[in-house]
Write a protein that holds these residues in place. Structure first.
Motif, PDB file in Angstrom:
ATOM      1  N   ARG A   1       0.834  -1.211   0.000  1.00  0.00           N
ATOM      2  CA  ARG A   1       0.000   0.000   0.000  1.00  0.00           C
ATOM      3  C   ARG A   1       0.865   1.256   0.000  1.00  0.00           C
ATOM      4  O   ARG A   1       0.572   2.244  -0.663  1.00  0.00           O
ATOM      5  N   TYR A   2       1.946   1.161   0.763  1.00  0.00           N
ATOM      6  CA  TYR A   2       2.876   2.287   0.821  1.00  0.00           C
ATOM      7  C   TYR A   2       3.496   2.544  -0.552  1.00  0.00           C
ATOM      8  O   TYR A   2       3.583   3.692  -1.003  1.00  0.00           O
ATOM      9  N   PHE A   3       3.900   1.464  -1.242  1.00  0.00           N
ATOM     10  CA  PHE A   3       4.498   1.641  -2.567  1.00  0.00           C
ATOM     11  C   PHE A   3       3.495   2.202  -3.568  1.00  0.00           C
ATOM     12  O   PHE A   3       3.843   2.975  -4.440  1.00  0.00           O
ATOM     13  N   ARG A   4       2.233   1.823  -3.395  1.00  0.00           N
ATOM     14  CA  ARG A   4       1.205   2.330  -4.289  1.00  0.00           C
ATOM     15  C   ARG A   4       1.119   3.849  -4.143  1.00  0.00           C
ATOM     16  O   ARG A   4       1.056   4.594  -5.109  1.00  0.00           O
ATOM     17  N   TRP A   5       1.157   4.269  -2.864  1.00  0.00           N
ATOM     18  CA  TRP A   5       1.102   5.706  -2.582  1.00  0.00           C
ATOM     19  C   TRP A   5       2.309   6.422  -3.178  1.00  0.00           C
ATOM     20  O   TRP A   5       2.199   7.487  -3.783  1.00  0.00           O
ATOM     21  N   LEU A   6       3.512   5.795  -3.038  1.00  0.00           N
ATOM     22  CA  LEU A   6       4.747   6.385  -3.549  1.00  0.00           C
ATOM     23  C   LEU A   6       4.703   6.504  -5.073  1.00  0.00           C
ATOM     24  O   LEU A   6       5.069   7.542  -5.634  1.00  0.00           O
TER      25      LEU A   6
ATOM     26  N   ILE B   1      -0.513   1.742  -9.083  1.00  0.00           N
ATOM     27  CA  ILE B   1      -0.293   0.321  -9.319  1.00  0.00           C
ATOM     28  C   ILE B   1      -0.670  -0.411  -8.045  1.00  0.00           C
ATOM     29  O   ILE B   1      -0.129  -0.126  -6.979  1.00  0.00           O
ATOM     30  N   HIS B   2      -1.596  -1.336  -8.143  1.00  0.00           N
ATOM     31  CA  HIS B   2      -2.082  -1.990  -6.935  1.00  0.00           C
ATOM     32  C   HIS B   2      -1.090  -2.982  -6.375  1.00  0.00           C
ATOM     33  O   HIS B   2      -0.972  -3.136  -5.182  1.00  0.00           O
TER      34      HIS B   2
ATOM     35  N   GLU C   1      11.244  -4.719  -8.388  1.00  0.00           N
ATOM     36  CA  GLU C   1       9.876  -4.535  -8.888  1.00  0.00           C
ATOM     37  C   GLU C   1       9.314  -3.127  -8.696  1.00  0.00           C
ATOM     38  O   GLU C   1       8.914  -2.489  -9.676  1.00  0.00           O
ATOM     39  N   PRO C   2       9.262  -2.600  -7.447  1.00  0.00           N
ATOM     40  CA  PRO C   2       8.667  -1.261  -7.309  1.00  0.00           C
ATOM     41  C   PRO C   2       9.484  -0.184  -8.020  1.00  0.00           C
ATOM     42  O   PRO C   2       8.930   0.722  -8.627  1.00  0.00           O
ATOM     43  N   GLU C   3      10.798  -0.324  -7.943  1.00  0.00           N
ATOM     44  CA  GLU C   3      11.654   0.697  -8.549  1.00  0.00           C
ATOM     45  C   GLU C   3      11.465   0.744 -10.066  1.00  0.00           C
ATOM     46  O   GLU C   3      11.409   1.821 -10.665  1.00  0.00           O
ATOM     47  N   SER C   4      11.326  -0.430 -10.684  1.00  0.00           N
ATOM     48  CA  SER C   4      11.222  -0.431 -12.142  1.00  0.00           C
ATOM     49  C   SER C   4       9.910   0.195 -12.600  1.00  0.00           C
ATOM     50  O   SER C   4       9.830   0.727 -13.702  1.00  0.00           O
TER      51      SER C   4
END
Lengths: 133, 255
Positions: B142-147, B156-157, B184-187
Motif C-alpha cells: 500500500r505504501y508503494f502504491r502511494w509512492l 499500481i495496486h 519490482e517497485p523501482e522499475s
C-alpha cells in the motif's frame, strides 16, 4: 619538560617515514594501485611536515581560532577519513556494476559454448574442456 | 498480428528452487503447447547451491548459468539482456518458486499481443482471490502504491508483483538498466518516467511451492528503506536526464 617534545618529534618522524616506506613497498609489490596511493603519500607528507615543524600546529590553530591544537588534528583527520570512505564506496559501486556486467557476459558465453559443443562433437580427445561447475 | 507471430521469452529466475523448478518449467511448456505460443523458456540459475542446475539441464528449456550470485534483479537483467539480443518481442517473468501460475500466462500476454500496453503486471489485488500475501507485506505494498501515485501519477495496486510481461520497447529499456536489488517497485517508476503504458490485470497467485522468500521479516525494514531510496533516486536521475534530453525514445541510452 623541554626534552619530551623532542622525543615525540623523533618518534613521529620515524613513524611517518616507516609508513611512507610501507606504502612504497605496497606499490612496488603491485598490491596497491597508484591512484589510491596518492592520498596515503599526501598523509605521510603532512605527518612529516608537522613532526619537523613543531610550532606549526599551534600557529595554525591560533590563526584559525582553535584553542586546543590537538582538536584541529582530529577534525582534519576525521574529515579526511570520511572523504576517503566515500571515495571507496564509489569505487566499490563501480566495481559491483562491472562484476554484474561481466557475470552476464560470462553466462551468455557459457550458453553459447554449451550450444556449440552440442552441435559439434569435440574434434580430438585432448581438446581442452572448459567444464561448468 | 497473431499470437504466434510474437516470439516470447519466459524468464524464470532460479535460486535454490530444486523442489519447484521442474514443475514451473513443465507448466509453462504445457501452456505453450495448449495455446500454440511461439515461446522459449529461459531459466536463469543464480548460483544455486542446491541441485537446481542439474535439474534445469534435464528440462525442456534454455538456461543461463550465472557464475556469481547477483540476486533477483541481476538475474532478471541477464534474462532481459538475452531477450533483447536474441530479438524476442515479448519477455515475461515467471518466478521459479511456483508462485506465478503459468495458467495465467495468457492473461498478461494478451494486452501486449493487442498492443494495449507496454508493461503488463499480474496483480493479486484487483480481484481478491488466491494467495494474498501476509499482512505486513500488504501494508508495504500500500505504501508503494502511494509512492508511485506521488511520483508518476499511476496507481499500481501490486507493485511488488514480479509476474510481468514486457513488449519490445520495454525490453530495450530494461536491457540498458534494470535495478539490482528488489527491482519490482523501482522499475515501475522507471517505466512510468519513460511514459510506458502500464496495465494491471487480475491474476490468481499461489503460495510459493518451495524454497524461501528472499524477504524475511528482519529484512523488510531494510527493504522499505532501500526501495524508497532507490525509487526516489531513479526518479531524480531520470527527471534530470529528461529535462536535458527530452523523453528518451531510442532505447540504447542508459537508464
Amino acid at each position: 619538560m623541554e626534552s619530551l617534545p623532542i622525543v615525540i618529534q623523533i618518534l613521529s618522524l620515524i613513524g611517518a617515514l616507516g609508513f611512507m616506506y610501507f606504502i612504497t613497498r605496497l606499490i612496488v609489490m603491485g598490491k596497491l594501485r597508484e591512484e589510491y596511493s596518492f592520498i596515503w603519500i599526501a598523509c605521510t607528507i603532512i605527518l612529516i611536515v608537522f613532526s619537523i615543524w613543531r610550532k606549526g600546529l599551534e600557529q595554525i590553530s591560533l590563526a584559525l581560532g582553535v584553542f586546543y591544537p590537538p582538536s584541529l588534528i582530529f577534525l582534519a583527520a576525521i574529515f579526511a577519513i570520511i572523504i576517503f570512505l566515500v571515495h571507496l564506496s564509489v569505487v566499490n559501486s563501480k566495481m559491483q556494476q562491472s562484476v554484474k556486467e561481466l557475470t552476464h557476459e560470462i553466462a551468455f558465453l557459457r550458453k553459447e559454448l554449451a550450444e556449440l559443443r552440442q552441435n559439434e562433437p569435440p574434434v580430438s580427445v585432448d581438446m581442452p574442456l572448459v567444464t561448468e561447475p | 498480428m497473431n499470437a504466434v507471430d510474437f516470439r516470447v521469452l519466459a524468464v524464470v529466475p532460479c535460486f535454490n528452487e530444486q523442489a519447484a523448478i521442474a514443475t514451473v518449467v513443465d507448466e509453462i511448456n504445457r501452456v505453450k503447447r495448449r495455446h500454440g505460443l511461439n515461446l522459449d523458456v529461459l531459466v536463469v540459475n543464480d548460483q544455486s547451491t542446491d541441485d537446481s542446475l542439474a535439474i534445469i539441464q534435464t528440462l525442456e528449456c534454455l538456461y543461463l548459468n550465472l557464475p556469481v550470485n547477483l540476486g533477483i534483479g541481476g538475474a532478471m537483467h541477464a534474462g532481459y539482456k538475452y531477450a533483447f539480443r536474441q530479438g524476442y518481442d515479448i519477455a515475461v517473468q515467471i518466478d521459479g518458486d511456483g508462485q506465478h501460475p503459468a495458467g495465467e500466462l495468457l492473461k498478461i500476454l494478451e494486452p501486449i499481443f493487442a498492443d494495449k500496453a507496454d508493461v503488463v503486471i499480474g496483480s493479486r489485488f484487483l480481484e481478491r482471490t488466491g494467495f494474498q500475501s501476509t499482512y505486513v507485506r500488504r501494508l508495504g505494498i500500500r505504501y508503494f502504491r502511494w509512492l508511485n501515485q506521488l511520483l508518476i501519477g499511476t496507481s499500481i495496486h501490486d507493485s511488488t508483483s514480479g509476474f510481468r510481461a514486457f513488449n519490445r520497447r520495454t525490453i530495450c529499456i530494461t536491457n540498458s538498466y534494470y535495478p539490482d536489488e528488489y527491482p519490482e517497485p523501482e522499475s515501475i517508476v522507471q517505466f512510468g518516467l519513460h511514459k510506458l503504458r502500464i496495465l494491471e490485470v487480475p491474476v490468481v497467485m499461489r503460495e510459493r511451492q518451495g524454497g524461501t522468500s528472499s524477504i524475511t521479516m528482519v529484512k523488510s525494514i531494510y527493504y522499505m528503506f532501500k526501495v524508497t531510496m532507490a525509487t526516489l533516486f531513479v526518479y531524480i536521475r531520470l527527471q534530470n536526464k529528461q529535462r536535458t534530453h527530452g523523453i528518451i525514445t531510442d532505447c540504447h541510452s542508459d537508464t
